[in-house]
Design a protein around this motif. Structure first.
Motif, PDB file in Angstrom:
ATOM      1  N   PRO A   1      38.003  35.942  48.864  1.00  0.00           N
ATOM      2  CA  PRO A   1      37.586  37.320  48.546  1.00  0.00           C
ATOM      3  C   PRO A   1      38.533  38.364  49.140  1.00  0.00           C
ATOM      4  CG  PRO A   1      35.713  36.019  49.281  1.00  0.00           C
ATOM      5  CD  PRO A   1      36.930  35.175  49.521  1.00  0.00           C
ATOM      6  N   SER A   2      39.233  38.018  50.212  1.00  0.00           N
ATOM      7  CA  SER A   2      40.123  38.967  50.893  1.00  0.00           C
ATOM      8  C   SER A   2      41.482  39.106  50.213  1.00  0.00           C
ATOM      9  CB  SER A   2      40.337  38.519  52.348  1.00  0.00           C
ATOM     10  OG  SER A   2      40.902  37.216  52.394  1.00  0.00           O
ATOM     11  N   ALA A   3      41.756  38.310  49.178  1.00  0.00           N
ATOM     12  CA  ALA A   3      43.068  38.351  48.538  1.00  0.00           C
ATOM     13  C   ALA A   3      43.319  39.706  47.877  1.00  0.00           C
ATOM     14  CB  ALA A   3      43.186  37.238  47.504  1.00  0.00           C
ATOM     15  N   ASP A   4      44.449  40.321  48.222  1.00  0.00           N
ATOM     16  CA  ASP A   4      44.891  41.565  47.590  1.00  0.00           C
ATOM     17  C   ASP A   4      46.126  41.202  46.768  1.00  0.00           C
ATOM     18  OD1 ASP A   4      46.244  43.957  46.994  1.00  0.00           O
ATOM     19  OD2 ASP A   4      45.421  44.972  48.749  1.00  0.00           O
ATOM     20  N   PHE A   5      45.943  41.043  45.465  1.00  0.00           N
ATOM     21  CA  PHE A   5      47.021  40.511  44.637  1.00  0.00           C
ATOM     22  C   PHE A   5      48.189  41.482  44.486  1.00  0.00           C
ATOM     23  CE2 PHE A   5      43.287  38.024  43.380  1.00  0.00           C
ATOM     24  CZ  PHE A   5      43.772  36.759  43.653  1.00  0.00           C
TER      25      PHE A   5
ATOM     26  N   THR B   1      61.827  33.902  53.638  1.00  0.00           N
ATOM     27  CA  THR B   1      61.244  34.519  52.451  1.00  0.00           C
ATOM     28  C   THR B   1      60.367  33.521  51.708  1.00  0.00           C
ATOM     29  OG1 THR B   1      63.241  34.001  51.151  1.00  0.00           O
ATOM     30  CG2 THR B   1      63.132  36.164  52.209  1.00  0.00           C
ATOM     31  N   TYR B   2      59.275  34.040  51.130  1.00  0.00           N
ATOM     32  CA  TYR B   2      58.308  33.191  50.446  1.00  0.00           C
ATOM     33  C   TYR B   2      58.109  33.709  49.028  1.00  0.00           C
ATOM     34  CZ  TYR B   2      57.830  31.271  55.011  1.00  0.00           C
ATOM     35  OH  TYR B   2      58.124  30.669  56.205  1.00  0.00           O
ATOM     36  N   HIS B   3      58.209  32.791  48.083  1.00  0.00           N
ATOM     37  CA  HIS B   3      58.285  33.121  46.670  1.00  0.00           C
ATOM     38  C   HIS B   3      57.068  32.522  45.981  1.00  0.00           C
ATOM     39  CE1 HIS B   3      62.303  34.498  47.662  1.00  0.00           C
ATOM     40  NE2 HIS B   3      62.337  33.428  48.444  1.00  0.00           N
ATOM     41  N   ILE B   4      56.059  33.360  45.768  1.00  0.00           N
ATOM     42  CA  ILE B   4      54.746  32.856  45.366  1.00  0.00           C
ATOM     43  C   ILE B   4      54.543  32.927  43.858  1.00  0.00           C
ATOM     44  CG2 ILE B   4      53.817  33.615  47.589  1.00  0.00           C
ATOM     45  CD1 ILE B   4      52.227  35.753  45.917  1.00  0.00           C
ATOM     46  N   THR B   5      53.598  32.155  43.400  1.00  0.00           N
ATOM     47  CA  THR B   5      53.066  32.252  42.040  1.00  0.00           C
ATOM     48  C   THR B   5      51.577  32.539  42.182  1.00  0.00           C
ATOM     49  OG1 THR B   5      54.669  30.614  41.254  1.00  0.00           O
ATOM     50  CG2 THR B   5      52.748  31.042  39.852  1.00  0.00           C
ATOM     51  N   ILE B   6      51.105  33.626  41.612  1.00  0.00           N
ATOM     52  CA  ILE B   6      49.704  34.004  41.759  1.00  0.00           C
ATOM     53  C   ILE B   6      48.803  32.898  41.223  1.00  0.00           C
ATOM     54  CG2 ILE B   6      47.911  35.631  41.043  1.00  0.00           C
ATOM     55  CD1 ILE B   6      49.846  36.828  43.047  1.00  0.00           C
ATOM     56  N   GLY B   7      47.881  32.462  42.045  1.00  0.00           N
ATOM     57  CA  GLY B   7      46.927  31.429  41.665  1.00  0.00           C
ATOM     58  C   GLY B   7      47.272  30.036  42.168  1.00  0.00           C
TER      59      GLY B   7
ATOM     60  N   LEU C   1      35.820  36.600  36.052  1.00  0.00           N
ATOM     61  CA  LEU C   1      35.001  36.060  37.125  1.00  0.00           C
ATOM     62  C   LEU C   1      35.161  36.966  38.339  1.00  0.00           C
ATOM     63  CD1 LEU C   1      33.207  33.510  37.586  1.00  0.00           C
ATOM     64  CD2 LEU C   1      35.140  32.545  38.833  1.00  0.00           C
ATOM     65  N   ASP C   2      34.079  37.234  39.026  1.00  0.00           N
ATOM     66  CA  ASP C   2      34.127  38.056  40.240  1.00  0.00           C
ATOM     67  C   ASP C   2      34.631  37.190  41.396  1.00  0.00           C
ATOM     68  OD1 ASP C   2      33.782  39.658  42.427  1.00  0.00           O
ATOM     69  OD2 ASP C   2      31.701  40.195  41.990  1.00  0.00           O
ATOM     70  N   LEU C   3      35.887  37.359  41.748  1.00  0.00           N
ATOM     71  CA  LEU C   3      36.516  36.511  42.767  1.00  0.00           C
ATOM     72  C   LEU C   3      36.049  36.833  44.177  1.00  0.00           C
ATOM     73  CD1 LEU C   3      40.191  36.411  41.380  1.00  0.00           C
ATOM     74  CD2 LEU C   3      38.272  34.881  40.883  1.00  0.00           C
ATOM     75  N   THR C   4      35.344  37.943  44.342  1.00  0.00           N
ATOM     76  CA  THR C   4      34.867  38.308  45.684  1.00  0.00           C
ATOM     77  C   THR C   4      33.593  37.549  46.075  1.00  0.00           C
ATOM     78  OG1 THR C   4      33.495  40.162  44.909  1.00  0.00           O
ATOM     79  CG2 THR C   4      35.828  40.609  45.387  1.00  0.00           C
ATOM     80  N   LYS C   5      33.038  36.780  45.151  1.00  0.00           N
ATOM     81  CA  LYS C   5      31.795  36.061  45.451  1.00  0.00           C
ATOM     82  C   LYS C   5      32.010  34.679  46.051  1.00  0.00           C
ATOM     83  CE  LYS C   5      28.834  38.327  42.005  1.00  0.00           C
ATOM     84  NZ  LYS C   5      27.942  38.111  40.822  1.00  0.00           N
ATOM     85  N   SER C   6      33.252  34.250  46.153  1.00  0.00           N
ATOM     86  CA  SER C   6      33.527  32.916  46.698  1.00  0.00           C
ATOM     87  C   SER C   6      33.130  32.843  48.171  1.00  0.00           C
ATOM     88  CB  SER C   6      35.012  32.578  46.544  1.00  0.00           C
ATOM     89  OG  SER C   6      35.364  32.562  45.180  1.00  0.00           O
ATOM     90  N   ARG C   7      32.596  31.695  48.579  1.00  0.00           N
ATOM     91  CA  ARG C   7      32.167  31.479  49.959  1.00  0.00           C
ATOM     92  C   ARG C   7      33.273  30.817  50.766  1.00  0.00           C
ATOM     93  NH1 ARG C   7      28.650  27.463  49.776  1.00  0.00           N
ATOM     94  NH2 ARG C   7      29.247  26.972  47.626  1.00  0.00           N
ATOM     95  N   THR C   8      33.404  31.202  52.010  1.00  0.00           N
ATOM     96  CA  THR C   8      34.417  30.619  52.885  1.00  0.00           C
ATOM     97  C   THR C   8      33.759  29.927  54.069  1.00  0.00           C
ATOM     98  OG1 THR C   8      34.702  32.688  54.119  1.00  0.00           O
ATOM     99  CG2 THR C   8      36.139  32.328  52.212  1.00  0.00           C
ATOM    100  N   PHE C   9      34.524  29.058  54.706  1.00  0.00           N
ATOM    101  CA  PHE C   9      33.995  28.236  55.803  1.00  0.00           C
ATOM    102  C   PHE C   9      35.023  28.187  56.930  1.00  0.00           C
ATOM    103  CE2 PHE C   9      32.859  26.746  51.608  1.00  0.00           C
ATOM    104  CZ  PHE C   9      31.466  26.714  51.634  1.00  0.00           C
ATOM    105  N   THR C  10      34.553  28.092  58.145  1.00  0.00           N
ATOM    106  CA  THR C  10      35.490  28.026  59.255  1.00  0.00           C
ATOM    107  C   THR C  10      36.321  26.748  59.193  1.00  0.00           C
ATOM    108  OG1 THR C  10      35.741  28.049  61.674  1.00  0.00           O
ATOM    109  CG2 THR C  10      33.779  26.948  60.787  1.00  0.00           C
ATOM    110  N   ALA C  11      37.582  26.862  59.571  1.00  0.00           N
ATOM    111  CA  ALA C  11      38.468  25.694  59.625  1.00  0.00           C
ATOM    112  C   ALA C  11      38.316  24.931  60.933  1.00  0.00           C
ATOM    113  CB  ALA C  11      39.919  26.134  59.450  1.00  0.00           C
ATOM    114  N   ARG C  12      37.610  25.520  61.889  1.00  0.00           N
ATOM    115  CA  ARG C  12      37.409  24.855  63.175  1.00  0.00           C
ATOM    116  C   ARG C  12      36.608  23.576  62.961  1.00  0.00           C
ATOM    117  NH1 ARG C  12      41.229  27.744  65.878  1.00  0.00           N
ATOM    118  NH2 ARG C  12      40.815  29.974  65.700  1.00  0.00           N
ATOM    119  N   GLY C  13      37.122  22.478  63.449  1.00  0.00           N
ATOM    120  CA  GLY C  13      36.444  21.198  63.288  1.00  0.00           C
ATOM    121  C   GLY C  13      36.777  20.486  61.996  1.00  0.00           C
ATOM    122  N   ARG C  14      37.599  21.107  61.146  1.00  0.00           N
ATOM    123  CA  ARG C  14      38.003  20.472  59.898  1.00  0.00           C
ATOM    124  C   ARG C  14      38.886  19.260  60.184  1.00  0.00           C
ATOM    125  NH1 ARG C  14      42.153  23.904  56.423  1.00  0.00           N
ATOM    126  NH2 ARG C  14      43.642  22.838  57.771  1.00  0.00           N
ATOM    127  N   HIS C  15      38.754  18.227  59.370  1.00  0.00           N
ATOM    128  CA  HIS C  15      39.644  17.070  59.501  1.00  0.00           C
ATOM    129  C   HIS C  15      40.987  17.404  58.861  1.00  0.00           C
ATOM    130  CE1 HIS C  15      41.173  13.022  59.700  1.00  0.00           C
ATOM    131  NE2 HIS C  15      41.362  13.022  58.389  1.00  0.00           N
TER     132      HIS C  15
END
Length: 326
Positions: free
Chosen positions: A193-197, A179-185, A5-19
């Motif tokens: 779309p900006s994620a650089d894995f 320190t932060y210990h992540i799991t991809i996904g 899946l082309d992960l760069t096609k996802s749409r994003t929205f401003t968090a301003r005004g989010r509940h």
């Protein structure tokens, strides 16, 4: 090659005004808010071990899941760092996101049940763009995940009106590793779309090496885990294996896991036929690591009870670490 899946096609929205379910106004105030009643002899023994460790210059490593931040308890951690009680903060990726959102937005924790239905869940432009930018830039300069976020906040202070209540930023200012210990996904910034894995994995890998160094110094110290049922226990056990493999004498120390699952006699052996056997913190924090010395504790109560009580009881006995003690 398998289709992707082309992960760069996802749409994003401003968090301003989010509940937001959690806001900066929900943060608890150490020394002002009433501390709930809590009585547990093992908890009191653990407090004594924390105090003794810091008096002796031994570390207190604080591992956690995101609910510590979502419960509004950030200021307790920040004050304990300022007093020299906490020497290392370790957490999963979700913790960094809630901490970061509170710092810029003054709110965090969206309403997932509705957001997952329309595909907006996690697609918050500022959170994803700024965190991914911070991690990519920091990693290119040799920084780990935590330091990358803190330096980014420092360099863009105008975007972060609530930075004074940000755990990772305060840790950085105090010279304490976070320190932060992540799991991809697993984290919402991985949806963007900006994620650089490569940068995400690389920066978290640097943090793991920093964390391993702290674990290598754990002898005589205390390791605390708050509510991280998978990442915290698994990362701790692997780090402990590495430092023992390299010849560090990390045998006698104290561990404690804080959660709300009733475990009963948690120090006894448990059968593989019982679901408690598969609860990682019991084995990987409380029992196995202390098999060569020290003691493991399980503290069963809500974070909103245990953390204020831990703060209150520790600073009654040790208001701050004496000068000259790391």
């Amino acid at each position: 090659m398998f289709e992707r899946l082309d992960l760069t096609k996802s749409r994003t929205f401003t968090a301003r005004g989010r509940h937001n379910l959690v806001t900066i106004d929900d943060l608890k105030k150490p020394g002002i808010d009433e501390v709930p009643e809590y009585h547990n002899p093992e908890f009191d023994e653990l407090i004594d071990r924390i105090v003794e460790a810091r008096k002796n210059g031994r570390p207190v490593i604080w591992s956690m899941g995101a609910h510590v931040i979502k419960c509004g308890l950030s200021r307790y951690l920040i004050d304990l760092m300022k007093r020299g009680i906490i020497t290392h903060i370790a957490a999963n990726g979700a913790t960094s996101i809630h901490d970061f959102e509170l710092a810029y937005l003054g709110g965090t924790s969206e309403h997932v049940p509705t957001a997952i239905e329309d595909g907006t869940f996690g697609m918050w432009e500022e959170t994803g763009a700024w965190m991914n930018e911070a991690i990519k830039e920091g990693y290119s300069k040799g920084m780990g995940y935590g330091q990358s976020l803190a330096v980014y906040i420092e360099e863009h202070k105008d975007r972060f009106p609530y930075a004074d209540d940000c755990v990772v930023y305060n840790a950085y200012k105090l010279g304490i590793p976070a320190t932060y210990h992540i799991t991809i996904g697993t984290d919402i910034i991985h949806e963007h779309p900006s994620a650089d894995f490569a940068a995400l994995g690389g920066a978290s890998g640097i943090d793991f090496a920093i964390y391993c160094h702290s674990i290598s110094q754990l002898g005589g110290g205390v390791f605390l885990n708050f509510g991280s049922a998978v990442t915290g226990p698994e990362v701790f056990l692997k780090a402990l294996a590495i430092v023992r493999n390299q010849g560090y004498d990390v045998t006698r120390f104290t561990t404690a896991n804080f959660d709300i699952i009733p475990l009963g006699d948690y120090r006894s052996e448990v059968s593989k036929d019982h679901f408690h056997y598969y609860y990682r913190p019991r084995k990987n924090i409380v029992n196995r690591p202390t098999s060569m010395g020290g003691k493991g504790f399980y503290i069963e109560a809500n974070h909103m009870v245990t953390i204020p009580n831990l703060y209150k009881k520790v600073i009654e006995k040790l208001p701050s670490v004496p000068p000259g003690v790391r």
